[in-house]
Scaffold this motif. Structure first.
Motif, PDB file in Angstrom:
ATOM      1  N   PRO A  76       6.548  10.654  14.830  1.00  0.00           N
ATOM      2  CA  PRO A  76       7.144   9.587  14.847  1.00  0.00           C
ATOM      3  C   PRO A  76       7.460   8.754  16.020  1.00  0.00           C
ATOM      4  O   PRO A  76       7.448   9.467  17.040  1.00  0.00           O
ATOM      5  CB  PRO A  76       8.399   9.623  13.965  1.00  0.00           C
ATOM      6  CG  PRO A  76       8.885  11.054  14.302  1.00  0.00           C
ATOM      7  CD  PRO A  76       7.584  11.780  14.502  1.00  0.00           C
ATOM      8  N   ILE A  77       7.681   7.505  15.986  1.00  0.00           N
ATOM      9  CA  ILE A  77       8.067   6.792  17.316  1.00  0.00           C
ATOM     10  C   ILE A  77       9.499   7.137  17.412  1.00  0.00           C
ATOM     11  O   ILE A  77      10.225   6.525  16.505  1.00  0.00           O
ATOM     12  CB  ILE A  77       7.459   5.285  17.171  1.00  0.00           C
ATOM     13  CG1 ILE A  77       6.162   5.101  16.941  1.00  0.00           C
ATOM     14  CG2 ILE A  77       8.052   4.598  18.369  1.00  0.00           C
ATOM     15  CD1 ILE A  77       5.756   3.645  16.591  1.00  0.00           C
ATOM     16  N   THR A  78       9.852   7.499  18.520  1.00  0.00           N
ATOM     17  CA  THR A  78      11.341   7.741  18.798  1.00  0.00           C
ATOM     18  C   THR A  78      11.730   7.299  20.033  1.00  0.00           C
ATOM     19  O   THR A  78      10.997   6.185  20.250  1.00  0.00           O
ATOM     20  CB  THR A  78      11.588   9.255  18.825  1.00  0.00           C
ATOM     21  OG1 THR A  78      10.940   9.780  19.648  1.00  0.00           O
ATOM     22  CG2 THR A  78      11.497   9.939  17.323  1.00  0.00           C
ATOM     23  N   LEU A 111       0.746  -1.271  -0.020  1.00  0.00           N
ATOM     24  CA  LEU A 111      -0.180  -0.080   0.044  1.00  0.00           C
ATOM     25  C   LEU A 111       0.794   1.251  -0.104  1.00  0.00           C
ATOM     26  O   LEU A 111       0.674   2.178  -0.595  1.00  0.00           O
ATOM     27  CB  LEU A 111      -0.858  -0.009   1.161  1.00  0.00           C
ATOM     28  CG  LEU A 111      -1.985  -1.099   1.293  1.00  0.00           C
ATOM     29  CD1 LEU A 111      -3.104  -0.860   2.364  1.00  0.00           C
ATOM     30  CD2 LEU A 111      -2.877  -1.039  -0.112  1.00  0.00           C
ATOM     31  N   LEU A 112       1.679   1.288   0.755  1.00  0.00           N
ATOM     32  CA  LEU A 112       2.706   2.459   0.760  1.00  0.00           C
ATOM     33  C   LEU A 112       3.412   2.729  -0.477  1.00  0.00           C
ATOM     34  O   LEU A 112       3.593   3.943  -1.021  1.00  0.00           O
ATOM     35  CB  LEU A 112       3.877   2.230   2.085  1.00  0.00           C
ATOM     36  CG  LEU A 112       3.221   2.546   3.400  1.00  0.00           C
ATOM     37  CD1 LEU A 112       4.224   1.954   4.502  1.00  0.00           C
ATOM     38  CD2 LEU A 112       3.113   3.876   3.563  1.00  0.00           C
ATOM     39  N   LEU A 131       3.867   5.209   7.778  1.00  0.00           N
ATOM     40  CA  LEU A 131       2.435   5.440   8.026  1.00  0.00           C
ATOM     41  C   LEU A 131       2.165   6.708   8.873  1.00  0.00           C
ATOM     42  O   LEU A 131       1.026   7.376   8.523  1.00  0.00           O
ATOM     43  CB  LEU A 131       1.686   4.156   8.817  1.00  0.00           C
ATOM     44  CG  LEU A 131       1.687   3.136   7.738  1.00  0.00           C
ATOM     45  CD1 LEU A 131       1.224   1.619   8.695  1.00  0.00           C
ATOM     46  CD2 LEU A 131       0.673   3.355   6.922  1.00  0.00           C
ATOM     47  N   LEU A 132       2.910   6.866   9.960  1.00  0.00           N
ATOM     48  CA  LEU A 132       2.508   8.114  10.826  1.00  0.00           C
ATOM     49  C   LEU A 132       2.944   9.490  10.073  1.00  0.00           C
ATOM     50  O   LEU A 132       2.110  10.398  10.096  1.00  0.00           O
ATOM     51  CB  LEU A 132       3.397   7.905  12.145  1.00  0.00           C
ATOM     52  CG  LEU A 132       2.987   7.064  13.263  1.00  0.00           C
ATOM     53  CD1 LEU A 132       4.111   6.698  14.218  1.00  0.00           C
ATOM     54  CD2 LEU A 132       1.637   7.205  13.777  1.00  0.00           C
ATOM     55  N   ALA A 133       3.905   9.261   9.394  1.00  0.00           N
ATOM     56  CA  ALA A 133       4.236  10.728   8.386  1.00  0.00           C
ATOM     57  C   ALA A 133       3.148  11.051   7.438  1.00  0.00           C
ATOM     58  O   ALA A 133       2.891  12.074   7.197  1.00  0.00           O
ATOM     59  CB  ALA A 133       5.612  10.205   7.845  1.00  0.00           C
TER      60      ALA A 133
END
Length: 456
Positions: free
Chosen positions: A444-446, A402-403, A436-438
């Protein structure tokens, strides 16, 4: 005490992991992962069974408990709720690289895994069942069995030493709750206020009332927020209340006034928002293991306390097309068989035939959730035709398709990456999650800390 981010805290656990997974950690890209919190942990170490003829003891696996205990102590020292970790081989002979992953505001916590939990793609968004409010039932009335005077008289006869709540205490409870106490519930607390110090034997009020009565100050409204339903569970449910139902099958309701417990964690409440076949003031039980719904106990408090009715009433079975459809090799046999205008949740599980097309569910107006097993979809890009999706749960490979195709639905509120606990490296899954978050403009997950240490 060594801190959580001191490699010395982790070395005993790293030694055990290296010994248990020597072959995996010797391979390029090999990794092991887990999660530790102060109250529980999921760590991939072999369990040593007890000797035949005796129960398992902590000492049977003492080295594991001691190693995890060092991390738990560090978590408590740091005031942390938990940490996920990934262990990979390092370039140093006999060494490992440890990745510590903090919680993120953009994802719900994973459950017993280092993989990120459900990605939150919109601020404050909740699954549809959690958002659902009770339907109005304007014709609902109290049951004929409801009798405030009989209830009070019976309670006084059976609990002659009970201490009742004062009018001031009742008024304070009503102000805190934001609603008046229902007449029968108010009558109950006027006779017995529910404080533990009032009783030498707590079985006394339990046996008479039929549940563990909460003190008046602990009575609460069991609205949807009180149930704390994670997206991965709530999105897979559907609220369905038929005309034959006495209780609306909600996550919670502003009309569910909890006043007790059955002794096993299930809450007992007076229901002011009954189903079409229910009564205002009926007694219901809210299970602690489910995410949605409640069951009828009795038509009234009088019915429960005076007449000892605890099993509700039979509900006729009515066949309807399911709002939640599970398509797999043992349940619903095809997408066509699952499709109907009211379908809300489609879950495609283990599939032993040719991958399926989603064409039969294109245009369904209420389809808000799709979850698919690896390899079940013939063309993942068909998902872009499902224009009402709020929650999408896919394996990493399908998300990658999908991306790459620019076909991620734009209206999602949350997303799940259904990764295999040990086969899929959480660090790679986290990179996918950040893509996906972007797309949705989310942080983002950091918060990844990398430590190098010897594990020999």
């Amino acid at each position: 005490m060594p801190s959580l981010h001191d490699v010395a805290t982790w070395q005993p656990l790293l030694r055990l992991l290296r010994a248990a997974h020597a072959d995996t950690l010797a391979e390029p890209g090999g990794h092991v992962s887990g999660q530790i919190s102060p109250g529980a942990w999921s760590v991939p170490l072999p369990y040593r069974p007890p000797q035949p003829g005796r129960a398992s003891l902590v000492s049977d696996n003492q080295d594991q408990f001691d190693a995890v205990g060092l991390v738990v102590d560090a978590l408590k020292e740091d005031g942390s709720d938990g940490v996920s970790f990934v262990v990979e081989a390092s370039s140093t002979p006999g060494g490992v690289r440890l990745h510590l992953i903090d919680a993120s505001s953009s994802a719900e916590p994973g459950i017993a895994t280092a993989h990120p939990g459900t990605l939150l793609l919109a601020d404050g968004a909740l699954p549809e069942p959690v958002r659902r409010l009770p339907d109005p039932v304007p014709d609902a009335v109290p049951a004929e069995s409801a009798d405030v005077e009989l209830l009070q008289r019976t309670l006084r006869e059976r609990l002659p030493d009970a201490v009742g709540a004062t009018e001031e205490e009742i008024a304070a409870a009503e102000a805190r709750l934001g609603v008046p106490l229902p007449p029968e519930l108010k009558a109950l607390y006027q006779v017995v206020r529910g404080r533990h110090e009032d009783w030498d034997d707590l079985r006394g009020p339990y046996d008479i009332i039929g549940c563990e009565l909460f003190p008046l100050g602990e009575v609460y409204v069991a609205d949807a927020a009180s149930r704390d339903v994670l997206w991965r569970f709530g999105a897979m449910e559907a609220v369905e209340t038929g005309p034959e139902d006495s209780v609306q099958q909600l996550v919670g309701s502003p009309g569910w006034i909890v006043f007790g417990d059955n002794g096993g964690g299930d809450r007992v409440a007076v229901d002011l928002t009954p189903g079409p076949d229910g009564h205002v003031g009926q007694v219901i039980i809210i299970g602690h293991e489910g995410n949605i719904g409640a069951g009828l106990v009795a038509d009234s408090l009088t019915d429960m306390v005076v007449h000892r009715h605890f099993d509700g009433r039979p509900v006729p079975r009515v066949e309807r097309p399911p709002l939640v459809a599970h398509v797999n090799h043992v349940a619903i046999p095809s997408i066509e068989a699952a499709a109907h205008p009211g379908l809300e949740v489609l879950s495609i599980g283990v599939w032993k035939k040719e991958p399926v097309s989603l064409a039969p569910v294109f245009g369904l107006p209420r389809l808000r959730t799709l979850s698919a097993y690896p390899g079940a979809l013939a063309d993942p890009c068909e998902i872009s035709r499902l224009t009402h999706l709020e929650y999408l749960n896919l394996p990493p490979a399908e998300w990658r398709v999908l991306l790459d195709a620019g076909a991620v639905p734009t209206g999602l509120l949350a997303a799940g990456i259904d990764a295999h606990q040990q086969r899929d490296n959480p660090l790679h899954v986290m990179a996918l999650a950040n893509e996906l978050l972007a797309l949705y403009g989310r942080p983002p997950i950091t918060g990844i800390t990398v430590l190098e240490g010897a594990a020999a």
